[in-house]
Design a protein around this motif. Structure first.
Motif, PDB file in Angstrom:
ATOM      1  N   PRO A 114       0.800  -1.233   0.000  1.00  0.00           N
ATOM      2  CA  PRO A 114       0.000   0.000   0.000  1.00  0.00           C
ATOM      3  C   PRO A 114       0.833   1.284   0.000  1.00  0.00           C
ATOM      4  CG  PRO A 114      -0.832  -1.538   1.643  1.00  0.00           C
ATOM      5  CD  PRO A 114       0.439  -2.127   1.098  1.00  0.00           C
ATOM      6  N   ASP A 115       2.064   1.196   0.510  1.00  0.00           N
ATOM      7  CA  ASP A 115       2.925   2.383   0.563  1.00  0.00           C
ATOM      8  C   ASP A 115       3.763   2.567  -0.697  1.00  0.00           C
ATOM      9  OD1 ASP A 115       2.190   3.071   3.269  1.00  0.00           O
ATOM     10  OD2 ASP A 115       3.396   1.356   3.912  1.00  0.00           O
ATOM     11  N   GLY A 116       3.708   1.606  -1.619  1.00  0.00           N
ATOM     12  CA  GLY A 116       4.501   1.700  -2.841  1.00  0.00           C
ATOM     13  C   GLY A 116       5.793   0.907  -2.730  1.00  0.00           C
ATOM     14  N   HIS A 117       6.663   1.111  -3.714  1.00  0.00           N
ATOM     15  CA  HIS A 117       7.930   0.384  -3.789  1.00  0.00           C
ATOM     16  C   HIS A 117       9.055   1.165  -3.129  1.00  0.00           C
ATOM     17  CE1 HIS A 117       6.806  -2.927  -6.405  1.00  0.00           C
ATOM     18  NE2 HIS A 117       6.114  -2.078  -7.142  1.00  0.00           N
ATOM     19  N   GLY A 118       9.986   0.426  -2.547  1.00  0.00           N
ATOM     20  CA  GLY A 118      11.211   1.010  -2.030  1.00  0.00           C
ATOM     21  C   GLY A 118      12.253   1.128  -3.128  1.00  0.00           C
ATOM     22  N   GLU A 119      13.333   1.784  -2.811  1.00  0.00           N
ATOM     23  CA  GLU A 119      14.393   2.050  -3.790  1.00  0.00           C
ATOM     24  C   GLU A 119      15.030   0.771  -4.340  1.00  0.00           C
ATOM     25  OE1 GLU A 119      15.228   4.840  -5.375  1.00  0.00           O
ATOM     26  OE2 GLU A 119      13.492   5.669  -4.342  1.00  0.00           O
ATOM     27  N   ALA A 120      15.127  -0.273  -3.533  1.00  0.00           N
ATOM     28  CA  ALA A 120      15.760  -1.506  -4.011  1.00  0.00           C
ATOM     29  C   ALA A 120      15.003  -2.076  -5.215  1.00  0.00           C
ATOM     30  CB  ALA A 120      15.843  -2.539  -2.894  1.00  0.00           C
ATOM     31  N   ALA A 121      13.677  -2.098  -5.148  1.00  0.00           N
ATOM     32  CA  ALA A 121      12.882  -2.616  -6.272  1.00  0.00           C
ATOM     33  C   ALA A 121      12.893  -1.642  -7.438  1.00  0.00           C
ATOM     34  CB  ALA A 121      11.445  -2.895  -5.827  1.00  0.00           C
ATOM     35  N   LEU A 122      12.720  -0.361  -7.159  1.00  0.00           N
ATOM     36  CA  LEU A 122      12.699   0.641  -8.235  1.00  0.00           C
ATOM     37  C   LEU A 122      14.026   0.675  -8.978  1.00  0.00           C
ATOM     38  CD1 LEU A 122      10.808   3.531  -6.404  1.00  0.00           C
ATOM     39  CD2 LEU A 122       9.922   2.077  -8.240  1.00  0.00           C
ATOM     40  N   GLY A 123      15.122   0.541  -8.238  1.00  0.00           N
ATOM     41  CA  GLY A 123      16.445   0.563  -8.856  1.00  0.00           C
ATOM     42  C   GLY A 123      16.733  -0.666  -9.699  1.00  0.00           C
ATOM     43  N   ARG A 124      16.041  -1.740  -9.446  1.00  0.00           N
ATOM     44  CA  ARG A 124      16.250  -3.004 -10.166  1.00  0.00           C
ATOM     45  C   ARG A 124      15.395  -3.108 -11.429  1.00  0.00           C
ATOM     46  NH1 ARG A 124      17.465  -6.862 -12.418  1.00  0.00           N
ATOM     47  NH2 ARG A 124      18.099  -8.912 -11.683  1.00  0.00           N
ATOM     48  N   ALA A 125      14.454  -2.177 -11.583  1.00  0.00           N
ATOM     49  CA  ALA A 125      13.463  -2.258 -12.659  1.00  0.00           C
ATOM     50  C   ALA A 125      14.052  -1.976 -14.029  1.00  0.00           C
ATOM     51  CB  ALA A 125      12.319  -1.289 -12.389  1.00  0.00           C
ATOM     52  N   SER A 126      13.743  -2.858 -14.982  1.00  0.00           N
ATOM     53  CA  SER A 126      14.018  -2.605 -16.394  1.00  0.00           C
ATOM     54  C   SER A 126      12.909  -1.742 -16.973  1.00  0.00           C
ATOM     55  CB  SER A 126      14.070  -3.923 -17.176  1.00  0.00           C
ATOM     56  OG  SER A 126      15.051  -4.767 -16.663  1.00  0.00           O
TER      57      SER A 126
END
Length: 160
Positions: free
Chosen positions: A110-122
């Motif tokens: 519910p709070d969204g994604h953290g930097e670890a997931a966002l940084g890994r995104a293609s």
């Protein structure tokens, strides 16, 4: 190419779960001849951390834990890229044809994604400008994955 959906939270609604299971079955059947699938769905419990930042960090780390170095990661994000169904099918095709063994679709809490997931995104992908409950977002995503398989195979399901 193996497809995985990793989502924070469990589908509690029986109707949503039934729809997801129906499209998983369809995608596994339609995708096999195209080199897509099987599809795996991983449900990860919501973080119990006391503040938003900690929850996002904790959930993000758990979402990407099993992703390998050569895997493709798509993060569902409200501010992400809007794609037509045809463009999404093209992304799936290009990812598969590029030699990717696994493509992970991440649905945050519910709070969204953290930097670890966002940084890994293609790819940061938006399902639209409307806010969707997480269960419904999962339904829309799995249906679009099935639709992508039908577009790639020339099946008449997609008639646009």
């Amino acid at each position: 190419m193996r497809i995985a959906i990793s989502a924070i939270g469990k589908l509690k609604d029986a109707e949503e779960r039934a729809i997801v299971e129906r499209y998983v079955k369809r995608l596994n059947g339609a995708g096999r001849p195209l080199g897509l699938g099987p599809i795996d769905i991983h449900e990860i419990p919501e973080s119990r951390a006391p503040d938003t930042g900690e929850r996002k960090r904790d959930e993000s780390v758990r979402l990407i834990k099993d992703i390998g170095g050569g895997d493709t990661v798509v993060v569902l994000e409200p501010t992400g890229k809007l794609l037509t169904s045809e463009a999404f099918a093209g992304f799936v095709r290009d990812t598969r044809d590029g030699g990717c063994k696994s493509c992970f679709f991440l649905i945050g809490g519910p709070d969204g994604h953290g930097e670890a997931a966002l940084g890994r995104a293609s790819l940061k992908l938006s399902l639209g400008a409307l806010t969707l409950p997480h269960g419904l977002a999962r339904v829309v995503l799995i249906e679009q994955l099935y639709r992508a398989a039908t577009i790639l195979s020339g099946h008449p399901y997609h008639r646009a």
